[in-house]
Write an enzyme that holds these catalytic residues in place. Structure first.
Site, short mmCIF file in Angstrom:
data_model
loop_
_atom_site.label_atom_id
_atom_site.label_comp_id
_atom_site.label_asym_id
_atom_site.label_seq_id
_atom_site.Cartn_x
_atom_site.Cartn_y
_atom_site.Cartn_z
N GLU A 1 12.16 -6.77 35.02
CA GLU A 1 12.03 -5.67 35.97
C GLU A 1 12.55 -4.35 35.41
OE1 GLU A 1 11.99 -9.51 38.14
OE2 GLU A 1 13.39 -8.63 36.68
N ARG B 1 17.41 -5.51 40.35
CA ARG B 1 17.79 -5.75 38.96
C ARG B 1 17.54 -4.52 38.09
NH1 ARG B 1 15.82 -11.51 37.02
NH2 ARG B 1 18.02 -11.75 36.54
N LYS C 1 4.49 -28.52 33.46
CA LYS C 1 4.79 -28.12 34.83
C LYS C 1 3.89 -28.91 35.79
CE LYS C 1 5.58 -23.90 37.51
NZ LYS C 1 5.55 -22.42 37.47
#
Length: 640
Positions: free
Chosen positions: A370, A398, A283
């Protein structure tokens, strides 16, 4: 070929490795300069440059489909699909979106701002292809952080039972989501990446080859292939889980080696059933500062490329709501060991990284999950803990079933702290926190509140921790507070369901909720200059609504305006109108909020102006209530 000349990804076909490496360099340069100038997601896109170029070398994008999970990793995709010239407008009003949007570009095959959706969508496309007798490739590119999401695992489970469906999942494994990854899946991928055979072969095999006679410092293409083949053989066991789930597993592949990536993707496309290509990337690749601090440089405001430091603000700003939330919660938790802070892979965004540093034993990061976060909180509450689930408003959507089924039906004292509620700005419609008022106030047992400023947020947190008779949700916005004085301790709880009168006047009642209280007060002062005096109420709670305060005022004053930074359908204004109707108070009501439309990416100020939510616009809308109605003349029947 220069990057600016590429308007169709098929133009990559036939380019040499050296030419692709030059395109990769140009992508990183454009990417870095753009984000440094205006801000945006930095690390994800830098890490997938070679992956993107290699994958598109093996596809015909006139027919093949690629679904990028989340979409903020797809900036290189944008740069080679006709958006190079407009890339400087990234995340600006009317400019290039920060995520993929089907309506923006024909190569954006599926839009997403929430994680873990790509495998389901790409599998659906593959099934549609087979059902319609067509012939094209369908590929999902998903990060290892998003693999913690239950939806991704459900899709893998389904795809593995379809051995005749050609379909590829590219696992972009950089050991990061936004915060460092957590959980068993992350540990398993780390075993792949850090297993002794993998490390030995990566670190030592090439050197051993170079010691052979006639080899020297450079490996021939044949010997390189031997090395890669031996590496895959040595780590074949680590792909066993995916193989058992019905996938052909290929990897790990060096995500920055174009030659290896192209060869692997080509081989993967030949497989008859589902394939998972495991690609190891870094990353922030190509920008040393981002590689060293992958959390901070996931996304950045405008910054100096040489130093990596954010450009200083032209004026001091008040503390952010997330910082006030985290510091207050930490202070409360230091005195109450029952308080447990829960995040779904958003430690830095919610401010809970500071909480974790001080109270690691009272902190839980569940990853991008979540639904699990909410039901985990319910389990904690069952056993006497005081769980605080800090989740962005848009992401809590969600877990709606879990809020109802696991928390509210059982009336458990879970505390929901909804960061980024309201207009969020450059992230656009996938991230706007506009629906939580409507989706929470309709659930029995739920208490729903919003502070007018950062000092009231402190008091509301105390209120929430003390509220043990059921679940409670607090919503607060992205960004800085209003600059009101804060207290380090000694906060008082607020009476649940009670608002306050901030200004009195006899001409109109303005009832503000959360962030709209301050604009209501400002608009009231503007109205006063035109001879219209307003009473302004800070509602504090939408559920329970302070009917004992609002109803008599509405009945006496005769005109009501409600103000909210949320959707009008089912929102705060709807709650007030319902109460007025139930109480038999028939007065004119003007609801000011977000109409039934998607709010696109722009600065919060630009969005609010477009929606009529600024103080002068509010004053103008209230003044219209005092204008005489213009009745159209009665139309005369036509004579024959």
């Amino acid at each position: 070929m220069h990057l600016s000349e590429i308007t169709h990804p098929n133009q990559l076909h036939g380019l040499s490795i050296a030419q692709l490496e030059e395109i990769a360099r140009q992508i990183r340069e454009k990417h870095l300069k753009t984000i440094a100038a205006s801000g945006g997601h930095l690390g994800p896109g830098l890490g997938v440059v070679e992956l993107t170029l290699a994958l598109y070398q093996t596809l015909d994008l006139d027919k093949d489909k690629v679904v990028w999970d989340v979409g903020h990793q797809a900036y290189p995709h944008k740069l080679i699909t006709g958006r190079y010239q407009d890339f400087h407008t990234l995340r600006q009003k009317g400019g290039v979106a920060g995520y993929l949007k089907r309506c923006e570009n024909k190569f954006d095959h599926f839009g997403a701002g929430h994680a873990s959706t790509s495998i389901s969508a790409a599998l659906g496309m593959a099934l549609a292809r087979d059902m319609q007798g067509e012939d094209y490739k369908s590929v999902a590119v998903i990060g290892d952080g998003a693999m913690t999401g239950g939806m991704a695992l459900e899709a893998i489970n389904h795809a593995g039972h379809m051995p005749d469906t050609r379909f590829m999942v590219v696992l972009n494994d950089n050991d990061m989501s936004i915060s460092p990854n957590v959980g068993a899946m992350s540990r398993y991928l780390n075993k792949m990446r850090l297993s002794e055979p993998m490390q030995f072969l990566t670190d030592n095999l090439e050197e051993q080859f170079k010691q052979l006679p006639f080899v020297g410092e450079t490996l021939t293409p044949d010997l390189k292939r031997v090395k890669e083949g031996m590496k895959r053989l040595a780590v074949s066991k680590v792909g066993a889980v995916f193989e058992e789930l019905g996938f052909t597993y290929m990897g790990p592949v060096d995500g920055h080696n174009l030659e290896e990536l192209i060869a692997t993707f080509k081989e993967g496309h030949k497989q008859k059933g589902p394939v998972l290509v495991h690609v190891a990337t870094t990353k922030g690749k190509g920008y040393a500062i981002a590689e060293k601090d992958q959390v901070s440089y996931h996304a950045q405001s405008a910054f100096d490329l040489d130093t990596g430091k954010a450009k200083p603000s032209t004026k001091p700003t008040p503390p952010k709501y997330s910082k006030v939330f985290a510091s207050t919660l930490t202070a409360l938790a230091e005195r109450d060991s029952r308080i447990v802070a829960i995040t779904a892979a958003m430690a830095t965004g919610t401010g809970l990284d500071k909480f974790q540093a001080k109270l690691p034993n009272q902190y839980i990061d569940v990853g991008i999950a979540e639904q699990h976060a909410v039901t985990l909180a319910a389990g904690l509450a069952c056993e006497g803990m005081r769980p605080v689930a800090a989740i962005y408003s848009t992401f809590l959507q969600r877990a709606y079933d879990q809020i109802i089924h696991d928390v509210c039906i059982q009336n458990l004292p879970v505390i929901f702290c909804l960061d980024r509620a309201g207009i969020v700005g450059a992230d656009g419609p996938t991230h706007q926190g506009l629906y939580d008022i409507a989706y929470l106030r309709s659930i029995p047992n739920m208490t729903v509140a919003a502070p007018k400023d950062e000092a009231e947020l402190q008091k509301m947190l105390v209120t929430a921790v003390n509220h043990t008779s059921g679940p409670i949700a607090l919503r607060y916005p992205r960004g800085s507070g209003l600059g009101v004085p804060l207290m380090d301790e000694g906060w008082e709880a607020l009476p649940v369901g009670k608002g306050e009168v901030l200004r009195t006047g006899d001409d109109v009642l303005m009832v503000g909720y959360g962030t709209m209280v301050s604009p209501a007060l400002q608009a009231a002062e503007m109205l006063s200059e035109h001879g219209i005096e307003a009473t302004v109420v800070n509602a504090r709670f939408v559920k329970p609504l302070d009917e004992a305060l609002i109803m008599p005022l509405a009945r006496r004053i005769g005109k009501v305006v409600t103000l909210e930074e949320g959707c009008l359908q089912g929102g705060f204004g709807s709650a007030v109108m319902e109460s007025l109707m139930d109480a038999g108070v028939c007065v004119p009501v003007k609801r000011i909020g977000v109409p039934d439309k998607l709010v696109d990416h722009a600065t919060p100020a630009e969005s609010k102006a477009a929606l009529g939510l600024t103080s002068p616009q509010i004053a103008d809308q209230v003044r219209e209530m005092f204008q005489p109605s213009v009745v159209a003349p009665t139309e005369q029947p036509a004579t024959v």
